[in-house]
Design an enzyme around this catalytic site. Structure first.
Site, PDB file in Angstrom:
ATOM      1  N   SER A 154       0.838  -1.193   0.000  1.00  0.00           N
ATOM      2  CA  SER A 154       0.000   0.000   0.000  1.00  0.00           C
ATOM      3  C   SER A 154       0.886   1.261   0.000  1.00  0.00           C
ATOM      4  CB  SER A 154      -0.922  -0.064   1.225  1.00  0.00           C
ATOM      5  OG  SER A 154      -1.877   0.930   1.205  1.00  0.00           O
ATOM      6  N   ASP A 319      -9.023  -6.152  -4.545  1.00  0.00           N
ATOM      7  CA  ASP A 319      -8.583  -4.884  -3.942  1.00  0.00           C
ATOM      8  C   ASP A 319      -9.088  -3.740  -4.807  1.00  0.00           C
ATOM      9  OD1 ASP A 319      -7.307  -2.694  -2.881  1.00  0.00           O
ATOM     10  OD2 ASP A 319      -5.297  -3.585  -2.900  1.00  0.00           O
ATOM     11  N   HIS A 352      -8.152  -5.027  -0.105  1.00  0.00           N
ATOM     12  CA  HIS A 352      -6.840  -4.419   0.091  1.00  0.00           C
ATOM     13  C   HIS A 352      -6.064  -5.088   1.226  1.00  0.00           C
ATOM     14  CE1 HIS A 352      -3.783  -1.395  -0.193  1.00  0.00           C
ATOM     15  NE2 HIS A 352      -4.037  -0.873   0.982  1.00  0.00           N
TER      16      HIS A 352
END
Lengths: 375, 195
Positions: A154, A319, A352
């Site tokens: 991320s 995601d 995610h």
């Protein structure tokens, strides 16, 4: 209890830097502390160092647990340890809490030497590039000229990418997991809702809530709730909670009825209990600002031309916050530059947050790539 | 995957230092062969998780793509050669992928099992779907979805304006120059855009 393949008991270290750090925002940090942890041993050639960059809510505590708090296990403990995909018997692994953080590194809760009071809202804006700069100074301090790999998920992946642009000669491999070359408008929009929740909390006091003896817990809780929804997938929420009702039927109340409400409130409260509101604001802004293509008229391939690292890019099918399309942009920009790049798109229902789970195929991808890295 | 004789044909069509894209690259053995023989810069495309892991293990630049969705993302004319070795018959969108190969590559190299091979014909005459070295699967578990002959393929190339620059046909590793649609089990083509 310490699990097999755990790095075991760890202890955070603090490095103090008295040389001022000029920030992209124009601000300056006259001096600062970075809190970090290390696992494994730096080899004699100093060639086996791997930097793990954390995302929004992470910290330097990547693996292992603390002697006085054995339940506090590092956030990527399933990946890092002896015999694990990021094998601490081969690699010297470093986790650093980023500037502006709230886990010991200098941040809004720290004392501003100029005023003698907490920085609060006066803490300067920090960017991904600033974090990399600070991490590079820590690497200097530890005698690491070149990382075998810089790895992150991320926002951590953004730092790994930025490392290869700011210090191309200092990074052999970049592993960018569930990341993006920049946020989309929708993604910035979610961050803005989260920020507005904090900024509009009466307990925020313009960011100087410390002096009022309160924390903007309601705002922080709301910010976490909205964030949490976006980190999971529709399917995973459906599977976990569905439409389950706490009382088995509607009772026509605004208290918890659906189990998903209970879960979100619990997650929000837990987060608001320890995380700093100013850190949350700063970190979401750092996410929003990150865009290495900006100076190249939006051309990511031109931006990545500076990088000389080999890349592993990984995304997850469900995601939608850092969608596979964003990862593919990175991949094709690297192919354009004739860089070595591998790309895996992992089937996962967990959205995610998949990057934090220990899906067997996902970990095998990381394991096989990391095993090829020469140290 | 064992060494395959179509590799030699493909290798002789590749110049040193070329940029090569291998579609359905499996465990990366063709790319490794070309890297060793021709010092190419190679990228492989795979969508099978186990093959992907094998490529990572061998240090191949492997990119996970579903070939049915085309090659969007790769630039026009970026590669000298785009190779698809014994995979075309396993793809639904035959015309789409051929067009994509010739969009991103100057030339395409395609090899496939010839369903018109005499043993296959004989098998059908005897009432059973063919199973052979070049068609190793049973009808109920084959990954193949398109069943075509050398003649069919060349008619498609003609129809789609694809230039056949070279064709080599084989039976059990032996070159077949006469009656390949009948006598060859595998064909390898070098294709280009018709001028």
């Amino acid at each position: 209890m310490i699990q097999p393949q755990s790095v075991g008991i760890v202890a955070p270290l603090t490095a103090h830097f008295s040389e001022a750090l000029k920030l992209r925002s124009g601000g300056v940090l006259p001096e600062y502390d970075l809190v970090y942890e290390t696992y494994g041993e730096l080899n004699a050639a100093r060639s086996n160092a791997v930097l793990v960059c954390h995302a929004l809510s992470g910290s330097h505590h990547v693996a292992g647990c603390y002697a006085d708090d054995p339940a506090n296990v590092g956030w990527w403990d399933n990946l890092v340890g002896p015999g694990k995909p990021l094998d601490t018997e081969r690699f010297f692994v470093i986790g650093v809490n980023n500037l502006g953080g709230c886990h010991g590194t200098t941040g809004p809760r720290s004392i501003n030497p100029a005023s003698g009071r907490c920085w609060g809202a006066d803490f300067p804006f920090v960017t991904v590039e600033d974090w990399v700069e600070a991490q590079a100074r820590l690497a200097d301090r530890l005698g690491i000229e070149r990382f075998a790999a810089v790895l992150g998920g991320s926002l951590g992946g953004m730092q790994a990418i930025s490392w290869s642009l700011q210090y191309p000669e200092r990074v052999a491999n970049v592993l960018a997991v569930a990341s993006a070359p920049k946020l989309t408008a929708q993604n910035i929009a979610f961050n803005e809702v989260a920020r507005q929740a904090i900024l509009s909390d009466p307990d925020f006091h313009g960011g100087h809530f410390y002096e009022h003896g309160v924390v903007p817990a309601r705002g922080l809780k709301l910010a976490r709730m909205i964030g949490h929804i976006t980190y999971l997938s529709d399917d995973s929420l459906g599977e976990k909670f569905g439409r389950s009702l706490r009382h088995g039927k509607a009772v026509y109340s605004y208290d918890v009825e659906f189990e998903i409400e209970s879960y979100l409130r619990y997650q929000g409260d837990k987060f608001a209990g320890h995380f700093d509101a100013n850190t949350y604001l700063l970190t979401t802004k750092a996410l929003d600002y990150f865009d290495p293509s900006f100076e190249h008229g939006g051309n990511l391939a031109a931006a990545l031309a500076r990088s000389s690292a080999d890349f592993l890019v990984v995304s997850f099918s469900t995601d939608w916050r850092f969608a596979p399309e964003r990862s593919r942009e990175i991949v094709y920009a690297l192919v354009h530059n004739r860089r070595n790049v591998c790309y895996a798109e992992i089937e996962s229902a967990a959205g995610h947050d998949s990057f934090l789970l220990d899906d067997a195929h996902y970990h095998a991808v990381l394991r096989n790539y990391l095993a090829r890295i020469k140290v | 995957m064992a060494y395959r004789y179509d590799f030699d044909v493909i290798t002789q069509w590749i110049q040193a230092g070329e940029r090569v894209l291998d579609l359905g690259c499996g465990d990366g053995s063709l790319l490794r062969h070309l890297m060793a023989q021709r010092q190419i810069q190679g990228y492989g495309v795979e969508n099978d998780p186990d093959n992907l892991l094998a490529c990572l293990e061998h240090g191949i630049n492997v990119i996970q793509v579903d070939l049915e969705k085309g090659l969007a993302g790769f630039e026009d004319g970026f590669f000298d050669h785009v190779v698809m070795s014994l995979s075309l018959q396993a793809i639904h969108n035959t015309q789409g992928i051929l067009a994509e190969m010739l969009r991103v590559g100057h030339e395409a190299v395609v090899s496939f099992p010839n369903f018109g091979y005499w043993r296959h014909r004989q098998s059908i005459l005897n009432g059973r779907m063919p199973v052979s070295e070049s068609l190793p699967h049973q009808w109920f578990n084959t990954p193949n979805v398109r069943f075509f002959t050398i003649a069919d393929f060349e008619a498609l190339c003609e129809f789609n304006g694809i230039a056949v620059r070279e064709r080599l046909a084989f039976d059990d590793g032996k070159r077949i120059d006469e009656e390949p649609n009948f006598l060859a089990s595998v064909a390898v083509y070098r294709l280009g855009r018709q001028l």
